[in-house]
Design a protein around this motif. Structure first.
Motif, PDB file in Angstrom:
ATOM      1  N   SER A 247       0.877  -1.207  -0.028  1.00 11.60           N
ATOM      2  CA  SER A 247      -0.064   0.006   0.065  1.00 11.60           C
ATOM      3  C   SER A 247       0.871   1.374  -0.161  1.00 11.60           C
ATOM      4  CB  SER A 247      -0.716  -0.013   1.207  1.00 11.60           C
ATOM      5  OG  SER A 247      -1.835  -0.969   1.215  1.00 11.60           O
ATOM      6  N   ALA A 248       2.013   1.066   0.660  1.00  6.44           N
ATOM      7  CA  ALA A 248       2.800   2.278   0.845  1.00  6.44           C
ATOM      8  C   ALA A 248       3.452   2.707  -0.554  1.00  6.44           C
ATOM      9  CB  ALA A 248       4.140   2.173   1.772  1.00  6.44           C
ATOM     10  N   VAL A 249       3.797   1.662  -1.322  1.00  3.33           N
ATOM     11  CA  VAL A 249       4.311   1.833  -2.659  1.00  3.33           C
ATOM     12  C   VAL A 249       3.072   2.499  -3.566  1.00  3.33           C
ATOM     13  CG1 VAL A 249       5.390   0.707  -4.642  1.00  3.33           C
ATOM     14  CG2 VAL A 249       6.311   0.075  -2.283  1.00  3.33           C
ATOM     15  N   GLN A 250       2.031   1.918  -3.549  1.00  2.00           N
ATOM     16  CA  GLN A 250       0.792   2.155  -4.266  1.00  2.00           C
ATOM     17  C   GLN A 250       0.348   3.568  -4.128  1.00  2.00           C
ATOM     18  OE1 GLN A 250       0.262   0.307  -6.868  1.00  2.00           O
ATOM     19  NE2 GLN A 250      -1.533   1.592  -7.767  1.00  2.00           N
ATOM     20  N   PHE A 251       0.187   3.805  -2.765  1.00  2.19           N
ATOM     21  CA  PHE A 251      -0.584   5.135  -2.360  1.00  2.19           C
ATOM     22  C   PHE A 251       0.235   6.180  -1.789  1.00  2.19           C
ATOM     23  CE2 PHE A 251      -3.508   1.335  -2.247  1.00  2.19           C
ATOM     24  CZ  PHE A 251      -4.344   1.813  -3.144  1.00  2.19           C
ATOM     25  N   LEU A 252       1.294   6.106  -1.392  1.00  2.00           N
ATOM     26  CA  LEU A 252       2.071   7.195  -0.557  1.00  2.00           C
ATOM     27  C   LEU A 252       2.525   8.024  -1.684  1.00  2.00           C
ATOM     28  CD1 LEU A 252       3.776   5.979   2.354  1.00  2.00           C
ATOM     29  CD2 LEU A 252       1.676   7.311   2.242  1.00  2.00           C
ATOM     30  N   ASP A 253       2.496   9.328  -1.362  1.00  2.00           N
ATOM     31  CA  ASP A 253       2.930  10.150  -2.595  1.00  2.00           C
ATOM     32  C   ASP A 253       3.788  11.186  -1.664  1.00  2.00           C
ATOM     33  OD1 ASP A 253       3.592  11.739  -4.497  1.00  2.00           O
ATOM     34  OD2 ASP A 253       1.820  12.994  -4.491  1.00  2.00           O
ATOM     35  N   LEU A 254       5.099  10.714  -1.236  1.00  3.46           N
ATOM     36  CA  LEU A 254       6.093  11.381  -0.534  1.00  3.46           C
ATOM     37  C   LEU A 254       7.313  11.746  -1.526  1.00  3.46           C
ATOM     38  CD1 LEU A 254       6.098   9.227   2.396  1.00  3.46           C
ATOM     39  CD2 LEU A 254       4.808  11.272   2.202  1.00  3.46           C
ATOM     40  N   GLY A 255       7.018  12.728  -2.207  1.00  2.00           N
ATOM     41  CA  GLY A 255       8.201  13.416  -3.105  1.00  2.00           C
ATOM     42  C   GLY A 255       7.887  12.872  -4.697  1.00  2.00           C
TER      43      GLY A 255
ATOM     44  N   VAL B  82      10.325   2.580  13.228  1.00  2.40           N
ATOM     45  CA  VAL B  82      11.323   3.284  12.212  1.00  2.40           C
ATOM     46  C   VAL B  82      10.506   3.611  11.027  1.00  2.40           C
ATOM     47  CG1 VAL B  82      13.187   3.146  10.831  1.00  2.40           C
ATOM     48  CG2 VAL B  82      13.325   2.287  13.313  1.00  2.40           C
ATOM     49  N   VAL B  83       9.748   2.773  10.729  1.00  2.02           N
ATOM     50  CA  VAL B  83       8.882   3.031   9.461  1.00  2.02           C
ATOM     51  C   VAL B  83       7.815   4.189   9.860  1.00  2.02           C
ATOM     52  CG1 VAL B  83       7.167   2.135   7.729  1.00  2.02           C
ATOM     53  CG2 VAL B  83       9.467   0.941   8.316  1.00  2.02           C
ATOM     54  N   GLY B  84       7.393   4.036  10.673  1.00  3.14           N
ATOM     55  CA  GLY B  84       6.616   5.073  11.161  1.00  3.14           C
ATOM     56  C   GLY B  84       6.914   6.419  11.244  1.00  3.14           C
ATOM     57  N   LEU B  85       8.106   6.386  11.889  1.00  4.24           N
ATOM     58  CA  LEU B  85       9.059   7.658  12.193  1.00  4.24           C
ATOM     59  C   LEU B  85       9.248   8.226  10.751  1.00  4.24           C
ATOM     60  CD1 LEU B  85      10.202   9.774  14.124  1.00  4.24           C
ATOM     61  CD2 LEU B  85      12.123   8.303  14.172  1.00  4.24           C
ATOM     62  N   ILE B  86       9.861   7.295   9.608  1.00  3.32           N
ATOM     63  CA  ILE B  86      10.325   7.826   8.567  1.00  3.32           C
ATOM     64  C   ILE B  86       9.045   8.586   7.921  1.00  3.32           C
ATOM     65  CG2 ILE B  86      10.921   7.292   6.123  1.00  3.32           C
ATOM     66  CD1 ILE B  86      12.846   5.005   7.580  1.00  3.32           C
ATOM     67  N   GLY B  87       7.862   7.700   7.902  1.00  9.69           N
ATOM     68  CA  GLY B  87       6.799   8.302   7.120  1.00  9.69           C
ATOM     69  C   GLY B  87       6.332   9.861   7.844  1.00  9.69           C
ATOM     70  N   LEU B  88       6.224   9.591   9.025  1.00 14.11           N
ATOM     71  CA  LEU B  88       5.834  10.949   9.687  1.00 14.11           C
ATOM     72  C   LEU B  88       6.996  11.963   9.477  1.00 14.11           C
ATOM     73  CD1 LEU B  88       4.271  12.391  12.042  1.00 14.11           C
ATOM     74  CD2 LEU B  88       5.670  11.752  13.640  1.00 14.11           C
ATOM     75  N   LEU B  89       7.944  11.840   9.530  1.00 14.04           N
ATOM     76  CA  LEU B  89       9.155  12.969   9.066  1.00 14.04           C
ATOM     77  C   LEU B  89       8.779  13.466   7.583  1.00 14.04           C
ATOM     78  CD1 LEU B  89      12.395  11.737  10.826  1.00 14.04           C
ATOM     79  CD2 LEU B  89      10.699  13.390  11.442  1.00 14.04           C
ATOM     80  N   PHE B  90       8.629  12.465   6.476  1.00 11.41           N
ATOM     81  CA  PHE B  90       8.463  12.749   5.378  1.00 11.41           C
ATOM     82  C   PHE B  90       7.220  13.486   4.982  1.00 11.41           C
ATOM     83  CE2 PHE B  90      11.955   9.906   4.250  1.00 11.41           C
ATOM     84  CZ  PHE B  90      12.592  10.862   3.248  1.00 11.41           C
ATOM     85  N   SER B  91       6.325  13.027   5.874  1.00  7.99           N
ATOM     86  CA  SER B  91       4.993  13.890   5.756  1.00  7.99           C
ATOM     87  C   SER B  91       5.097  15.511   6.304  1.00  7.99           C
ATOM     88  CB  SER B  91       3.755  13.228   6.508  1.00  7.99           C
ATOM     89  OG  SER B  91       3.458  11.752   5.935  1.00  7.99           O
ATOM     90  N   LEU B  92       5.446  15.573   7.288  1.00  8.17           N
ATOM     91  CA  LEU B  92       5.809  16.805   7.854  1.00  8.17           C
ATOM     92  C   LEU B  92       6.692  17.611   6.899  1.00  8.17           C
ATOM     93  CD1 LEU B  92       6.281  15.906  11.738  1.00  8.17           C
ATOM     94  CD2 LEU B  92       4.419  17.053  10.636  1.00  8.17           C
ATOM     95  N   TRP B  93       7.627  16.894   6.370  1.00  8.96           N
ATOM     96  CA  TRP B  93       8.596  17.775   5.401  1.00  8.96           C
ATOM     97  C   TRP B  93       8.080  18.264   4.210  1.00  8.96           C
ATOM     98  CZ3 TRP B  93      12.018  15.145   1.556  1.00  8.96           C
ATOM     99  CH2 TRP B  93      13.185  16.198   1.059  1.00  8.96           C
TER     100      TRP B  93
END
Length: 111
Positions: free
Chosen positions: A35-43, A99-110
């Motif tokens: 789902s992360a690969v399919q739906f997350l738009d982080l950059g 760690v994955v949650g933290l990475i997702g949170l940081l990229f979402s905030l960034w």
């Protein structure tokens, strides 16, 4: 060789339930990773989403393999009357998901 005895069926079934819980967790890791690969738009290049996906799917694979090994080791230990072996699977899962949650949170905030 140590003589083996059939353990109380309740312990065998509890061991099986734990094994199935690990499998459900690995399925959740697979689903979350895909789902992360399919739906997350982080950059623009979606690299963070791909990293999150790969890490989660890898955690699922490790959990699946570790779950079966853990089930076998527990069953053998119960049959021989030994202590149950120690596992690091819960620590690995907690660290990975944290760690994955933290990475997702940081990229979402960034973003």
């Amino acid at each position: 060789m140590t003589e083996e005895q059939e353990p109380d069926y309740r312990f065998t079934l509890a061991n099986e339930r734990t094994y199935l819980a690990y499998l459900r967790t690995s399925l959740a890791c697979y689903a979350g990773g895909l789902s992360a690969v399919q739906f997350l738009d982080l950059g623009p290049d979606r690299l963070p989403a791909k990293i999150i996906g790969v890490v989660l799917v890898t955690a699922g694979i490790v959990t699946t393999a570790g779950a079966f090994r853990r089930w076998q080791q527990n069953q053998t230990a119960m049959r021989r009357g030994n202590s149950l072996p120690v596992t690091r699977i819960p620590l690995m899962l907690a660290a990975t998901i944290g760690v994955v949650g933290l990475i997702g949170l940081l990229f979402s905030l960034w973003r």
